[in-house]
Write a protein that holds these residues in place. Sequence first.
Motif, PDB file in Angstrom:
ATOM      1  N   VAL A  55     -11.751   6.623   0.281  1.00  0.00           N
ATOM      2  CA  VAL A  55     -11.568   5.499  -0.639  1.00  0.00           C
ATOM      3  C   VAL A  55     -11.607   6.255  -1.962  1.00  0.00           C
ATOM      4  O   VAL A  55     -12.534   7.208  -2.322  1.00  0.00           O
ATOM      5  N   PRO A 113      -7.587  -3.679   3.256  1.00  0.00           N
ATOM      6  CA  PRO A 113      -6.629  -2.910   2.552  1.00  0.00           C
ATOM      7  C   PRO A 113      -5.364  -3.734   2.805  1.00  0.00           C
ATOM      8  O   PRO A 113      -4.961  -4.352   3.517  1.00  0.00           O
ATOM      9  N   LEU A 286      -7.800  -2.315  -1.911  1.00  0.00           N
ATOM     10  CA  LEU A 286      -8.753  -2.830  -1.335  1.00  0.00           C
ATOM     11  C   LEU A 286      -9.099  -4.335  -2.112  1.00  0.00           C
ATOM     12  O   LEU A 286      -9.331  -4.103  -3.142  1.00  0.00           O
TER      13      LEU A 286
END
Length: 289
Positions: A55, A113, A286
Amino acid sequence: MLVNPAGGQRGAHRAAETVLAHLAAAGWDAEPVAGADTAGTLALARDRVAAGVDVLAVVGGDGMVHLGLQAVAGTRVPLAVVPAGTGNDFARALGIPRGDPAAAARLVTHGTPRAVDLARVGERWIGTVVACGFDALVTDRANRLRWPRGGSRYTLAVLVELTRLRPLPFRIRLDGGEVPEVELDATLVAVGNTAYYGGGMRVCPDADPYDGELAVTVVEGAGALRLPTILPRLYNGSHLSHPRVRTYRARRIELASAGVFAYADGEFVGDLPIVVEAVPQAVEVLLPG
């Protein structure tokens, strides 16, 4: 995790500490990344993304989100956003918690996501709105002001720019929309991937970052006396019913006007003419489930 290279933003630093504490408790390894300047930070972020990370988290406002998008758009690395800026309009549009760093931090490890559209000008990826005309002048003025802090800077910048306001001749070409080309004198032209800019102004209320199109809002020929009657309506979207306001939708928009420049995500983009393109599902973000 990208943090502001300029420093001096205590709220952003506190939010970053909250994120780091959450990640440590969850057993994640996190590396704060901040170069000497924006270019240095972006270079470091791209290096980390290329090397392989799970991420890329961004702590800050729309300018920091803009920086993060340049590193992850078109890759498989998702973006997590912890709002800690003045406007936070990208987070606002996508339903990311604002004013609650702990809740936003949980999205880094437990967010869902989702593929989100972006706009693009040349090689620049844009999350919110491309603005030119009066709104770009206000952003430019506000960025150069050192006082007051926070949203009051934009209020002062509006007042200053109103004294200098004049409509400007624009040529707008729209590909993929019902109207192919428009020529008119305009005070404000905004192309939205999402609805908001300027800390909650719904300048493009119909913009949807999941539909593969861009929404265009044009304020036609409103001078210094008329524009103040339109600006407050930007906060609730009621400006669309004003007779001086036109709206369009397209996948590709060319904007041309002599001596005019554009801003996007609160950052300088360049002088007109420019082409703004919709890029469907350009980045994974996200989001709350």
